[in-house]
Design a protein around this motif. Structure first.
Motif, PDB file in Angstrom:
ATOM      1  N   ASP A  17       9.240 -20.907  30.137  1.00  0.00           N
ATOM      2  CA  ASP A  17       8.768 -22.388  31.268  1.00  0.00           C
ATOM      3  C   ASP A  17       7.411 -23.179  31.896  1.00  0.00           C
ATOM      4  O   ASP A  17       7.398 -24.128  32.360  1.00  0.00           O
ATOM      5  CB  ASP A  17       8.965 -21.071  32.413  1.00  0.00           C
ATOM      6  CG  ASP A  17      10.467 -19.795  33.537  1.00  0.00           C
ATOM      7  OD1 ASP A  17      11.375 -21.369  32.566  1.00  0.00           O
ATOM      8  OD2 ASP A  17      10.236 -19.410  33.781  1.00  0.00           O
ATOM      9  N   ARG A  18       6.309 -22.527  30.450  1.00  0.00           N
ATOM     10  CA  ARG A  18       5.747 -22.999  30.737  1.00  0.00           C
ATOM     11  C   ARG A  18       5.854 -24.516  29.612  1.00  0.00           C
ATOM     12  O   ARG A  18       4.781 -25.086  28.991  1.00  0.00           O
ATOM     13  CB  ARG A  18       4.301 -22.376  30.590  1.00  0.00           C
ATOM     14  CG  ARG A  18       4.313 -21.432  31.638  1.00  0.00           C
ATOM     15  CD  ARG A  18       4.572 -22.338  33.124  1.00  0.00           C
ATOM     16  NE  ARG A  18       2.858 -23.314  33.540  1.00  0.00           N
ATOM     17  CZ  ARG A  18       2.295 -22.823  34.194  1.00  0.00           C
ATOM     18  NH1 ARG A  18       1.506 -21.457  33.745  1.00  0.00           N
ATOM     19  NH2 ARG A  18       0.879 -22.932  34.117  1.00  0.00           N
ATOM     20  N   TYR A  19       6.864 -24.311  28.822  1.00  0.00           N
ATOM     21  CA  TYR A  19       6.470 -25.413  27.356  1.00  0.00           C
ATOM     22  C   TYR A  19       8.125 -26.259  27.069  1.00  0.00           C
ATOM     23  O   TYR A  19       8.770 -26.334  26.240  1.00  0.00           O
ATOM     24  CB  TYR A  19       6.538 -24.210  26.369  1.00  0.00           C
ATOM     25  CG  TYR A  19       5.138 -24.474  26.084  1.00  0.00           C
ATOM     26  CD1 TYR A  19       4.190 -24.519  25.206  1.00  0.00           C
ATOM     27  CD2 TYR A  19       4.313 -22.825  26.871  1.00  0.00           C
ATOM     28  CE1 TYR A  19       3.638 -24.781  25.773  1.00  0.00           C
ATOM     29  CE2 TYR A  19       2.857 -22.859  26.255  1.00  0.00           C
ATOM     30  CZ  TYR A  19       2.233 -23.457  25.594  1.00  0.00           C
ATOM     31  OH  TYR A  19       1.006 -23.130  25.742  1.00  0.00           O
ATOM     32  N   GLU A  20       8.623 -26.365  27.966  1.00  0.00           N
ATOM     33  CA  GLU A  20       9.958 -26.987  28.907  1.00  0.00           C
ATOM     34  C   GLU A  20      10.975 -26.752  27.759  1.00  0.00           C
ATOM     35  O   GLU A  20      12.443 -27.056  27.073  1.00  0.00           O
ATOM     36  CB  GLU A  20       9.340 -28.459  27.794  1.00  0.00           C
ATOM     37  CG  GLU A  20       8.371 -29.213  28.894  1.00  0.00           C
ATOM     38  CD  GLU A  20       8.821 -29.393  30.176  1.00  0.00           C
ATOM     39  OE1 GLU A  20      10.134 -29.328  30.183  1.00  0.00           O
ATOM     40  OE2 GLU A  20       7.945 -29.506  31.149  1.00  0.00           O
ATOM     41  N   GLY A  21      11.177 -25.232  28.148  1.00  0.00           N
ATOM     42  CA  GLY A  21      12.489 -23.743  27.562  1.00  0.00           C
ATOM     43  C   GLY A  21      11.981 -23.855  26.040  1.00  0.00           C
ATOM     44  O   GLY A  21      12.636 -22.911  25.189  1.00  0.00           O
ATOM     45  N   TRP A  22      10.938 -24.186  25.525  1.00  0.00           N
ATOM     46  CA  TRP A  22      10.693 -23.918  23.902  1.00  0.00           C
ATOM     47  C   TRP A  22      10.313 -22.679  24.053  1.00  0.00           C
ATOM     48  O   TRP A  22       8.906 -22.477  24.645  1.00  0.00           O
ATOM     49  CB  TRP A  22       9.887 -24.914  23.014  1.00  0.00           C
ATOM     50  CG  TRP A  22       9.373 -24.306  21.888  1.00  0.00           C
ATOM     51  CD1 TRP A  22      10.822 -25.133  20.887  1.00  0.00           C
ATOM     52  CD2 TRP A  22       7.973 -23.799  21.486  1.00  0.00           C
ATOM     53  NE1 TRP A  22       9.261 -23.979  19.660  1.00  0.00           N
ATOM     54  CE2 TRP A  22       8.313 -24.122  20.062  1.00  0.00           C
ATOM     55  CE3 TRP A  22       7.337 -23.852  21.738  1.00  0.00           C
ATOM     56  CZ2 TRP A  22       6.717 -23.271  19.726  1.00  0.00           C
ATOM     57  CZ3 TRP A  22       5.806 -23.548  21.372  1.00  0.00           C
ATOM     58  CH2 TRP A  22       5.935 -23.202  19.887  1.00  0.00           C
ATOM     59  N   ARG A 163       8.305 -31.836  20.367  1.00  0.00           N
ATOM     60  CA  ARG A 163       7.933 -30.769  21.929  1.00  0.00           C
ATOM     61  C   ARG A 163       6.111 -30.824  22.015  1.00  0.00           C
ATOM     62  O   ARG A 163       6.140 -31.165  23.218  1.00  0.00           O
ATOM     63  CB  ARG A 163       8.068 -29.234  21.427  1.00  0.00           C
ATOM     64  CG  ARG A 163       7.771 -28.812  22.765  1.00  0.00           C
ATOM     65  CD  ARG A 163       9.054 -28.442  23.732  1.00  0.00           C
ATOM     66  NE  ARG A 163      10.678 -27.747  23.546  1.00  0.00           N
ATOM     67  CZ  ARG A 163      11.580 -28.532  23.398  1.00  0.00           C
ATOM     68  NH1 ARG A 163      11.532 -28.575  24.763  1.00  0.00           N
ATOM     69  NH2 ARG A 163      12.365 -27.573  23.004  1.00  0.00           N
ATOM     70  N   GLN A 164       5.348 -31.970  21.183  1.00  0.00           N
ATOM     71  CA  GLN A 164       4.026 -31.884  21.120  1.00  0.00           C
ATOM     72  C   GLN A 164       4.008 -33.427  22.185  1.00  0.00           C
ATOM     73  O   GLN A 164       3.264 -33.057  23.030  1.00  0.00           O
ATOM     74  CB  GLN A 164       3.705 -31.702  19.863  1.00  0.00           C
ATOM     75  CG  GLN A 164       2.847 -30.312  19.373  1.00  0.00           C
ATOM     76  CD  GLN A 164       2.625 -30.870  17.980  1.00  0.00           C
ATOM     77  OE1 GLN A 164       0.607 -31.205  17.957  1.00  0.00           O
ATOM     78  NE2 GLN A 164       1.975 -30.259  17.357  1.00  0.00           N
ATOM     79  N   ARG A 165       5.178 -33.802  21.908  1.00  0.00           N
ATOM     80  CA  ARG A 165       4.718 -35.403  22.354  1.00  0.00           C
ATOM     81  C   ARG A 165       5.192 -34.798  23.692  1.00  0.00           C
ATOM     82  O   ARG A 165       4.676 -35.874  24.800  1.00  0.00           O
ATOM     83  CB  ARG A 165       5.857 -36.186  21.554  1.00  0.00           C
ATOM     84  CG  ARG A 165       4.900 -36.871  20.740  1.00  0.00           C
ATOM     85  CD  ARG A 165       5.778 -38.087  19.845  1.00  0.00           C
ATOM     86  NE  ARG A 165       6.899 -37.762  20.049  1.00  0.00           N
ATOM     87  CZ  ARG A 165       7.986 -37.156  18.879  1.00  0.00           C
ATOM     88  NH1 ARG A 165       6.951 -37.268  17.378  1.00  0.00           N
ATOM     89  NH2 ARG A 165       9.457 -37.319  18.250  1.00  0.00           N
TER      90      ARG A 165
END
Length: 270
Positions: A17-22, A163-165
């Motif tokens: 939830d804090r990492y856009e689904g990752w 994901r970093q970007r």
């Protein structure tokens, strides 16, 4: 008699939830933390172990603050981290790092800047010896100055670049304000703490996960050999380095001015 405190962090995943689904699923990081704690306790350290959901920014900073309140000159902190390493864009102009990236520890709820690690270490009294062992990607100078990207065998312990970007764009204003605050604190605090980092790889490399331990931690355990190792930190670093491929070359990095007798001490010496 000197006091030794140790904090061991191991994340096998993060909060999606804090990492856009990752969720950043890994296998061996919690094992790494437990094994580092086993070594530290055998050497006389009082160890705290934080695993996956407890490895939040608040949890890690609280544990480091508690250690800083207890340790004084001549004491030692051992800090180990096993999990993903990441990078976020650094837009701070003339104060930015050479590659315009900040290196991060990918904690459960958000990325923790290398500058934040430095702030936590600066809270320790002058004369406290600080040793950091980082088993994550891009960790060559992860207690101060970050770097780039390369390949390793096995599952890499890094936040994937797309994901970093995405996260960097999402959190840009947050990190800009955080950097400004950290820069003010650093200028007021003066010199960097005397710390020794042995990292899993160079700034422009990635570190491998494993079935039981990460590649770096597995090599460290073999070199340590249940306490049979007798050299200092430079010898320790070189011995670990020889057990890993050129694509994952551990780094020895210093901040402040660690005393020669500190560097020549057998690792995990209180």
């Amino acid at each position: 008699m000197a006091t030794g405190l140790a904090l061991h962090i191991g994340l096998n995943r993060v909060d999606p939830d804090r990492y856009e689904g990752w969720d950043g699923a890994l296998v061996a990081c919690e094992n790494d933390a437990r094994d580092m704690a086993r070594i530290a306790r055998a050497a006389g350290f009082e160890s705290t172990v934080l695993l996956t959901p407890d490895c939040t920014v608040a949890g890690v900073t609280a544990a480091l603050d508690q250690a800083a309140a207890r340790l004084g000159p001549g004491d030692i902190l051992l800090f180990s981290y096993s999990g993903h390493g990441g990078q976020v864009a650094d837009d701070s102009g003339s104060d930015a790092e050479p590659d315009a990236l900040d290196e991060t520890l990918v904690l459960y709820d958000r990325q923790f800047l290398d500058d934040e690690v430095q702030r936590a270490f600066r809270a320790f009294a002058d004369g406290v010896r600080i040793v950091a062992l980082l088993d994550c990607c891009h960790s060559g100078s992860g207690i101060e100055v970050p770097g780039g990207g390369a390949a390793a065998e096995g599952t890499p312990r890094y936040l994937p670049e797309p994901r970093q970007r995405q996260l960097s764009d999402r959190d840009r204003s947050f990190y800009e304000e955080l950097r400004r605050s950290l820069a003010k604190e650093a200028s007021a605090d003066g010199a960097a703490p005397d710390a020794v980092l042995v990292s899993a790889c160079q700034d422009n490399q990635v570190a491998s996960d494993g079935d039981v331990n990460g590649a770096f931690t597995a090599a460290l355990l073999r070199v340590w050999d249940d306490g049979a190792f007798t050299g200092g930190y430079r010898d320790f670093h070189r011995a670990i380095q020889r057990r890993l491929p050129p694509t994952q070359s551990p780094n020895l990095y210093l901040t402040g001015t660690p005393a020669p007798d500190f560097l020549s001490q057998r690792p995990f010496t209180i």
